[in-house]
Design an enzyme around this catalytic site. Structure first.
Site, PDB file in Angstrom:
ATOM      1  N   GLU A 179       0.814  -0.963  -0.068  1.00  0.00           N
ATOM      2  CA  GLU A 179      -0.108   0.184   0.013  1.00  0.00           C
ATOM      3  C   GLU A 179       1.001   1.153   0.016  1.00  0.00           C
ATOM      4  OE1 GLU A 179      -2.762   2.173   3.295  1.00  0.00           O
ATOM      5  OE2 GLU A 179      -2.605  -0.090   3.562  1.00  0.00           O
ATOM      6  N   ASP A 190      -3.712  10.557  10.112  1.00  0.00           N
ATOM      7  CA  ASP A 190      -2.396  10.024  10.548  1.00  0.00           C
ATOM      8  C   ASP A 190      -1.811  10.398  11.552  1.00  0.00           C
ATOM      9  OD1 ASP A 190      -2.056   8.097   8.392  1.00  0.00           O
ATOM     10  OD2 ASP A 190      -2.030   9.865   6.994  1.00  0.00           O
TER      11      ASP A 190
END
Lengths: 397, 267
Positions: B53, B64
């Site tokens: 990924e 994040d």
């Protein structure tokens, strides 16, 4: 006129919800709570009571006869949101959302702040209602607005300096979103502007609409007719939507938003998102954004921390595309010129954010002439900007 | 290519027959720079990662945590672009490993969804994970992805209600990305039981493979997750290995992958 477009949080092609899945449930709950509250007479009565006895509403209208000379002789009417408790319009939305927080049974509020005005207002409401309060603020803004940082701490809030990215409002919002994703079960994100994912642009507009509702009546009582134009500064656009909203249906009234031009749009160092940006997605909403060809957000620049934001509320993007509102750009230097003039001529020190709208009136007044009436949202007072202004004008502290 | 015949779909079938979970490794494109990024991702594959990924570093990554934020900043400072990411996709997919892209929505919108789908699928990208694109906003993307035989992979969270779970999972292809907890990316000391409960809920309504991400960082956790999920997604642990071993990041990443690949086989 906009009611239809408002369905599902869309303003034409703008608005919507571009957020992590973990937040969808919380946004749904907030939307539901807001919808129920706005048709609940008990909620509305409590809001009205706090507005009257705590915020200091209605705010007055001042006819700025001296400043008028610098605006081509046009009548300049100032809607005095600077006289609200905590010194700006921000408290209107905060009180409303704090009541929604109570209604949802949440005990912790988080907020982002740029100039510190929204942070101070949130810390104030949290103190009043007994919420734990955490305010995210870019490290650069912590430095620029140290007075407001101290105010938030005195009010019992925790201020978290954000050191990622450009260290300003945009990054403070990112950090608040991350906190919210993690703590959403007991935390309300008390977003301070008409941006962000649905339902925030609608909620924040609704709680600020009181500005335009009052101002329209006040201008009619004073002049017996509507103003020719309504002006407000635009960062995210909350004070502007607040005063515009009631006038949107008045086709003869021009609505003009003044964006922060920084060093000038042509220099690339500015925060004029509508005048100098492109359509994109930022902070959960589709709107105009300052971005590069890879879709990366470009840092904005403005002397005014409260306007230093590379996005803008989706309803403004929509009003712009419809042609219902106009958006102009005012540079740092122009805003500071208006800042000094209003201080000297009227004895009112405005926030530097607000000074952008005042300069807009100096230009527009000359275009329209002395028979025109211009209503300006005097969104905040300038106490917090004394250090910045002193440095700009070479005053030794 | 038809999506059901993709390398990704075949991988899940193969893992099932081997009675193990697939290991999906995440690293940002261009981190720490263009050429090292390719070497490090290849080392991750050598270490035993089954699918890659590749993250597109974005200026405002709200999903994040600090580790991936730092990596994204480094990659951006070193000049990562969509065009360079395309080159990385090409190099990585040429190894034969299923290659996916993880990106926030705005970079796709800016590039143009159709052009993006075309350019990247031509170079071997098989699927896209879009962490800030809820299903309600995904109409254009779903159609575009389908047209280009790209797997559209959406994230589900423990807070996703049952009705909504059906809507989201029925639009997922390749696999369903189940977030292990409420929070952002990053290493956690324990992967909560919420993950197994969420996967169990999905099993009742969908036959699509489910991979669990957020917070998985070591062999023990990988093995725990492998007991109930079809795939284990690891990101921050790889990024950390790069950040902590500037002199030889590839070796450090390979070692992390080796450990984890043992974990996904310990059911």
């Amino acid at each position: 006129m906009l009611a239809e477009e408002d369905i599902a949080g869309k303003f034409g092609q703008f608005g919507g919800r571009f957020v992590p899945e973990a937040l969808i449930g919380a946004l749904d709950e907030l939307e539901r709570t807001h919808n129920e509250a706005m048709s609940d007479p008990v909620f509305l009565a409590e809001l009205a009571h706090l507005n009257a006895t705590y915020v200091g509403r209605p705010s007055i209208l001042t006819d700025a006869k001296n400043f008028s000379k610098h605006c081509g002789g046009a009548q300049i009417l100032l809607k005095r949101e600077d006289l609200n408790h905590t010194g700006s319009h921000k408290i209107n939305n905060v009180i409303g959302q704090a009541l929604l927080t109570k209604r949802m049974g949440k005990k912790r509020v988080i907020a982002e702040t740029g100039a510190g005005q929204h942070g101070v207002a949130t810390a104030t409401a949290a103190a009043l209602m007994g919420f734990e309060c955490v305010v995210y603020m870019g490290e650069e803004d912590v430095r620029r607005q140290s007075l407001n940082v101290a105010r938030m701490k005195l009010l019992g809030a925790q201020v978290v300096p954000v050191t990622s990215g450009s260290r300003t409002l945009k990054d403070a919002i990112n950090e608040a979103m991350r906190d919210w994703v993690t703590n959403v079960a007991d935390t309300h994100y008390l977003l301070g502007t008409v941006a962000g994912p649905h339902p925030f642009p609608t909620i924040v507009r609704d709680f600020h609409s009181v500005i335009g509702n009052e101002a329209r009546e006040q201008v009619l009582a004073l002049n017996g007719k509507l103003p020719d134009a309504v002006l407000a500064c635009i960062g995210g656009g909350s004070n502007a939507i607040g005063i515009f909203n009631r006038f949107i249906g008045d086709a003869g009234v021009r609505l003009i938003g003044l964006e922060a031009g920084g060093d000038g749009i042509e220099t690339g160092r500015h925060a004029s998102t509508i005048s100098g940006g492109t359509v994109g997605v930022l902070h959960g909403t589709r709107t105009y954004v300052l971005q590069d060809e890879n879709g990366q957000t470009v840092e904005s620049h403005s002397i005014s921390a409260g306007l230093d934001y590379p996005g803008v509320g989706p309803e403004h993007a929509y009003l712009h595309d419809l042609g219902r509102a106009e958006y102009r750009s005012v540079t740092d230097a122009q805003a500071m010129e208006a800042f000094a003039l209003l201080s000297r001529e009227e004895g009112i020190i405005p926030a530097i954010e607000t000074a952008h709208a005042l300069y807009g009136a100096m230009v527009l007044g000359k275009e329209l002439g002395k028979d025109a009436t211009i209503l300006i949202n005097l969104s905040g007072r300038g106490d917090k900007d004394v250090q910045t202004a002193a440095a700009w004008f070479g005053i030794e502290l | 290519m038809i999506a059901s015949q993709s390398k990704l779909s075949k991988l899940f079938i193969k893992c099932k027959s081997e009675n193990r979970a697939a290991l999906i490794g995440y690293l940002p494109a261009g981190f720490p720079n263009q050429s090292d990024s390719i070497k490090i991702i290849k080392a991750m594959i050598e270490g035993g990662v089954d699918a890659v990924e590749i993250g597109f570093p974005y200026s405002d990554p709200v999903m994040d945590g600090p580790v991936i934020q730092e990596a994204a900043e480094v990659a951006r400072k070193n000049g990562i672009t969509m065009a360079k990411t395309l080159d990385i996709v090409k190099e990585i997919s040429a190894t034969g490993v299923p290659t996916l892209l993880m990106t926030y929505w705005n970079p796709i919108e800016r590039y143009g969804p159709e052009k993006f789908a075309h350019d990247f699928s031509v170079e071997g990208m098989e699927g896209v994970i879009t962490p800030d694109l809820p299903i309600e906003e995904a109409g254009v993307w779903l159609a575009t992805a389908k047209e280009n035989s790209i797997h559209s992979i959406f994230v589900i969270a423990p807070s996703t209600g049952d009705g909504r779970l059906k809507d989201v999972t029925s639009n997922c292809s390749g696999f369903i990305y189940a977030a292990s907890s409420m929070g952002v990316t990053g290493t956690q000391t324990s992967v909560a039981n919420t993950a197994s409960a969420l996967v169990e809920r999905v099993r009742k309504i969908s036959g699509t493979p489910v991979a669990v991400g957020l917070g998985v960082s070591n062999r023990v956790q990988a093995s725990e997750v492998a007991k109930f999920a079809d795939g284990v997604i690891v990101g921050s642990a790889f990024v950390k290995a790069v950040l902590q071993n500037p002199s030889d990041p590839a070796t450090a990443v390979r070692k992390v992958a080796e450990e984890l690949s043992l974990g996904v086989r310990e059911r």
